[in-house]
Design an enzyme around this catalytic site. Structure first.
Site, PDB file in Angstrom:
ATOM      1  N   SER A 130       0.808  -1.224   0.000  1.00  0.00           N
ATOM      2  CA  SER A 130       0.000   0.000   0.000  1.00  0.00           C
ATOM      3  C   SER A 130       0.843   1.277   0.000  1.00  0.00           C
ATOM      4  CB  SER A 130      -0.946   0.005   1.207  1.00  0.00           C
ATOM      5  OG  SER A 130      -0.227   0.248   2.391  1.00  0.00           O
ATOM      6  N   LYS A 150       1.793   3.995   7.357  1.00  0.00           N
ATOM      7  CA  LYS A 150       0.962   4.842   6.493  1.00  0.00           C
ATOM      8  C   LYS A 150       1.385   6.296   6.679  1.00  0.00           C
ATOM      9  CE  LYS A 150      -2.236   1.864   4.936  1.00  0.00           C
ATOM     10  NZ  LYS A 150      -1.446   0.669   5.260  1.00  0.00           N
TER      11      LYS A 150
END
Lengths: 149, 419
Positions: A70, A107
């Site tokens: 991701s 993230k």
């Protein structure tokens, strides 16, 4: 092997490395030139120590191994090694290692008034909203990514 | 002023750094060979598991109450300790590492420093940087700083992890609250005796006449009483808790060579081993530390400690010295002038408990040899019988079924971060 700042556009710094824990490479601080060699060249006192370069706070620095895709748009890919500093503040825009509902995840942080957003860096993934409902901590801030090529 | 910094439920906290889901959950940590309980989180204490409990007797309690059980992971605890200590050393001009999870800081000439705020800053920095929560007690003597830490730990919400005893009212209030058996340096024997006399709190102890204390508890007891009264008797490095035995020295000169330090560390190890044998116990872990002269800001500074988990409990001078030297080799760095070094033996268990296991024990021949050495040294009066460098090449296996990964010291065992 390369080392790059996750916050920046990947500007590669290629370094020769060995597998020793401490990387001491003699480094001759002189441009390549033809002609008479400078006597200062014998005075090799500089070396590259990657521990020093990549780890600003040894007491609060830990490593983690990446699993997943991701974050590939900023160069964090499956199998990479993350250098994580726990002492740094979790401010907006930082690449953070977070602990959310049972696992560590990396993230980009977006800090809002009553919640956090965990933003992926890959179009096929969706942002994750974190509220007081979640078991959530910002565990540390990623300072470098090390990847094998 | 002295500050005693103590890590909260240190072993359990180390495990929680890398397993955040265990925050607030009961944890126990077992000794070498998973034999007995050597650490409990606050949550586990509530299930009535005593310190030193035989693990197999509590297996049912562990399962029924969802208690997380870990083998002791000294690679992890030692590294986390090292991180905490290295952060702490930057907050005060002088520091004494007291055990794997405790250190005294000494503030001198810091009159204008707001110690309460400074303490809170230390707590915040260390807790954030390492993930290990700490508590701090500050007072004008070491014994009182220990008392203050008790208060800070007991009332974390109220104190924020820092308690400062800076006037007589606070001192008396704390001493009236603290049970006598929880006073630093009061052994269970003295505590029992004092309890029988109706002295149950630290304050009542300080009200006893000096003469009585000296007669019944020796000068050590008297020193402690004075310390609790706020009279300075102990400087850094003078007495040690029973759970650890330490031999540390500030050198008269600065050492630069590995061989010099190896000799010192070897001697310190022998002294520790002798103390262990005298009290009939063995150690299961060792901490070795060294540092440069903190007062010489003009010289490059280096400070490091390492904890060696021993594969079996031992009190053999030979074995302890060997492990200590191995540890020293791992932390020694050339190019520094060392002013102080030491050996601390930890995780102390009684000698008799070790006789049961056949294969995982210390070399039994050493016990006999050490008896001879001790007797010779006692009769000659001086430490004439010394260790030569001896090689031991036995391999050991330890039962560690519930060992967590060495998250912070092995690249192959670091945390996995999902993206």
């Amino acid at each position: 092997m390369e080392a790059l700042h996750p916050h920046k556009i990947p500007g590669l710094v290629i370094l020769s490395v060995s597998t020793e824990t401490k990387l001491d490479r003699p480094f001759i601080d002189q441009g390549i030139s033809a002609g008479f060699p400078s006597p200062a060249q014998d005075f090799i006192d500089l070396s590259i120590d990657l521990n020093k370069e990549l780890i600003q706070h040894p007491a609060s620095t830990f490593f983690g191994r990446v699993k997943g895709n991701s974050m590939i748009d900023i160069g964090i890919s499956n199998g990479d090694l993350l250098i994580v500093d726990k002492s740094l503040e979790a401010t907006d825009g930082k690449i953070a290692v977070c602990y959310v509902d049972g696992e560590f995840t990396v993230k980009r942080l977006k800090v809002e008034k009553d919640c956090y957003w965990l933003l992926p860096e890959n179009e096929s993934y969706k942002p994750i909203k974190v509220t007081a409902e979640n078991d959530f901590i910002v565990w540390g801030i990623v300072v470098f990514v090390i990847k094998a090529l | 002023m002295f500050a005693l910094v103590d890590c909260n439920n240190f072993y359990a906290s180390c495990e929680r750094v890398f397993r955040p889901e265990l925050r607030g959950k009961p944890i126990v940590v077992l000794s070498n060979n998973d034999g007995c309980v050597i650490a409990r989180s606050n949550e586990a204490k509530r299930f009535g598991i005593p310190m030193g409990a035989a693990a197999y007797q509590y297996e049912k309690t562990f399962i029924e109450n969802n208690i997380h059980v870990f083998s002791s992971n000294f690679a992890l605890y030692g590294d986390m300790s090292s991180r905490v200590m290295s952060l702490l050393s930057s907050f005060a001009p002088e520091m004494e590492i007291y055990s794997i999870d405790e250190a005294f800081l000494k503030f001198e000439g810091c009159k204008y420093l707001n110690l309460q705020e400074y303490g809170l800053m230390i707590v915040k920095t260390v807790t954030k940087s390492t993930g290990v929560p700490i508590s701090i007690g500050i007072a004008n003597t070491k014994a009182l700083s220990k008392v203050a830490t008790r208060v800070a730990k007991k009332f974390p919400e109220k104190t924020g992890g820092v308690y400062l005893i800076d006037d007589d009212e606070k001192r008396i209030k704390a001493l009236k609250w603290l049970p006598i058996e929880d006073v630093w340096g009061i052994g269970s024997r003295h505590a029992k005796r004092l309890n029988a006399l109706g002295i149950t709190k630290a304050y009542a102890f300080t009200q006893l006449p000096d003469e009585w204390v000296r007669k019944n508890m020796s000068v050590v007891g008297l020193r402690l009483k004075h310390e609790l009264e706020g009279k300075l008797r102990l400087d850094l490095d003078t007495i040690k808790a029973k759970k650890n035995i330490a031999t540390t020295r500030t050198f008269e000169k600065q050492y630069t060579e590995f061989e010099e330090l190896r000799e010192r560390i070897s001697t310190f190890s022998v002294t520790c081993a002798e103390k262990l044998r005298r009290q009939g116990s063995c150690c299961n872990a060792l901490m070795i530390f060294l540092h440069t002269n903190w007062f010489r800001k003009d010289l490059p500074q280096y400070s490091r400690n390492i904890v060696m988990q021993l594969p079996y409990p031992t009190n053999s001078s030979i074995e302890i010295a060997r492990f200590a030297k191995e540890g020293l080799a791992l932390i020694f760095k050339k190019g520094y002038q060392y002013k102080k070094a030491g050996v601390i033996v930890m995780d102390i268990t009684p000698e008799v408990a070790n006789q049961i296991s056949m294969f995982e024990n210390s070399n039994p021949k050493h016990r006999v040899l050490m008896d001879v050495v001790d007797r010779l040294n006692a009769s000659i009066g001086q430490k004439k019988v010394k260790l030569a460098s001896q090689a031991l090449d036995r391999t050991w296996k330890m039962k560690q079924e519930r060992l967590s990964p060495r998250y912070s010291t092995r690249l192959s065992e670091i945390i996995t971060i999902y993206t």
